[in-house]
Design a protein around this motif. Sequence first.
Motif, PDB file in Angstrom:
ATOM      1  N   LYS A  95      -7.309   0.802  31.703  1.00  0.00           N
ATOM      2  CA  LYS A  95      -7.731  -0.589  31.452  1.00  0.00           C
ATOM      3  C   LYS A  95      -7.547  -0.955  29.989  1.00  0.00           C
ATOM      4  O   LYS A  95      -7.024  -2.025  29.662  1.00  0.00           O
ATOM      5  CB  LYS A  95      -9.213  -0.752  31.820  1.00  0.00           C
ATOM      6  CG  LYS A  95      -9.438  -1.162  33.267  1.00  0.00           C
ATOM      7  CD  LYS A  95     -10.905  -1.452  33.504  1.00  0.00           C
ATOM      8  CE  LYS A  95     -11.393  -0.774  34.775  1.00  0.00           C
ATOM      9  NZ  LYS A  95     -12.815  -0.466  34.767  1.00  0.00           N
TER      10      LYS A  95
ATOM     11  N   ASN B 242      -3.924  -1.288  29.143  1.00  0.00           N
ATOM     12  CA  ASN B 242      -3.415  -2.469  29.828  1.00  0.00           C
ATOM     13  C   ASN B 242      -3.763  -3.742  29.054  1.00  0.00           C
ATOM     14  O   ASN B 242      -2.913  -4.620  28.879  1.00  0.00           O
ATOM     15  CB  ASN B 242      -4.006  -2.518  31.236  1.00  0.00           C
ATOM     16  CG  ASN B 242      -3.035  -3.069  32.237  1.00  0.00           C
ATOM     17  OD1 ASN B 242      -1.819  -3.005  32.028  1.00  0.00           O
ATOM     18  ND2 ASN B 242      -3.562  -3.628  33.312  1.00  0.00           N
ATOM     19  N   GLU B 243      -4.980  -3.793  28.596  1.00  0.00           N
ATOM     20  CA  GLU B 243      -5.430  -4.941  27.789  1.00  0.00           C
ATOM     21  C   GLU B 243      -4.585  -5.082  26.525  1.00  0.00           C
ATOM     22  O   GLU B 243      -4.364  -6.179  26.040  1.00  0.00           O
ATOM     23  CB  GLU B 243      -6.883  -4.715  27.331  1.00  0.00           C
ATOM     24  CG  GLU B 243      -7.934  -5.098  28.354  1.00  0.00           C
ATOM     25  CD  GLU B 243      -9.297  -4.482  27.996  1.00  0.00           C
ATOM     26  OE1 GLU B 243     -10.099  -4.313  28.920  1.00  0.00           O
ATOM     27  OE2 GLU B 243      -9.537  -4.157  26.803  1.00  0.00           O
ATOM     28  N   ARG B 244      -4.156  -3.947  26.000  1.00  0.00           N
ATOM     29  CA  ARG B 244      -3.382  -3.948  24.767  1.00  0.00           C
ATOM     30  C   ARG B 244      -1.878  -4.016  25.042  1.00  0.00           C
ATOM     31  O   ARG B 244      -1.082  -3.819  24.138  1.00  0.00           O
ATOM     32  CB  ARG B 244      -3.684  -2.675  23.970  1.00  0.00           C
ATOM     33  CG  ARG B 244      -5.161  -2.432  23.752  1.00  0.00           C
ATOM     34  CD  ARG B 244      -5.382  -1.115  23.050  1.00  0.00           C
ATOM     35  NE  ARG B 244      -4.673  -1.083  21.771  1.00  0.00           N
ATOM     36  CZ  ARG B 244      -5.166  -1.541  20.631  1.00  0.00           C
ATOM     37  NH1 ARG B 244      -6.374  -2.022  20.599  1.00  0.00           N
ATOM     38  NH2 ARG B 244      -4.459  -1.496  19.542  1.00  0.00           N
TER      39      ARG B 244
END
Lengths: 120, 147
Positions: free
Chosen positions: A67, A70-72
């Motif tokens: 997560k 993924n956010e980055r």
Amino acid sequence: MGVQIIAAGRVLCAKLTGDIDHHTARQMRCEIDIAVRENDAQELILDFSGVTFMDSSGIGLVMGRYKLMNERQGRLVIAKTPGYIGKVMRVAGISRLAKVVNDYELPKQTGEVMKIETTN
Amino acid sequence: MKRPINEMKVVFPSLSENERFARIAVSGFLSFADPKIDELADIKTAVSEAVTNCIVHGYPDTIGKIELAVRVFEQGRVRVRISDKGCGIEDIEKAMQPLFTTKPDEDRAGLGFAVMESFMDKIKVTSRLGKGTTVVLEKTLGTRDRL
């Protein structure tokens, strides 16, 4: 036991050692997340070669880091999982979240390489 | 029910350090039965999940007692019982669903019961709100069987 972190540019490698359970995962997660942010990592390699035991807390650790990366808009790589850990990984279908590799090479760095070692 | 050929029971507080102790206790005790390495790994993993559940969910805000009892019967049948006197589970069926977790913020995968189910032959969960939860896990050790 714990985690050893090696940064090579924006590639970060976290070598996990010892047992990964609910107790030990907490510290490991914390160390990894700090290093990911500090190094603005684009790729995070979790190296399981030194892991002696893992339950679903390790899966939680992988899912959480997925997560985060993924956010980055970065990516997560799972490396060198010993056989007995593979079974736990398969129950969770981890290969859908991250690339699973047997080996990897860190990019050559002329700059400084950061190493953090923790014990717990 | 036949008598066990060997049995043990330990009680310990719900400190997360004791997840490791529970695994070591089980594998140490079972060594007399000469289990295969992968069978022992399966049992250790399932016990680790059950004990973690007691610590994380049974006693979320307090430290309580966890009892781990292991019985070994003829033909390598192993029965492990892990019980707490914690808060209990409201909806067992829901709690056992893969990926269901009440604590996603703590990076809990919600796979504890799924791991127990796939690593053991049998699992039985009983719970009463405010009274506690008991998980019984069963696995028959390999008969070193022929093809």
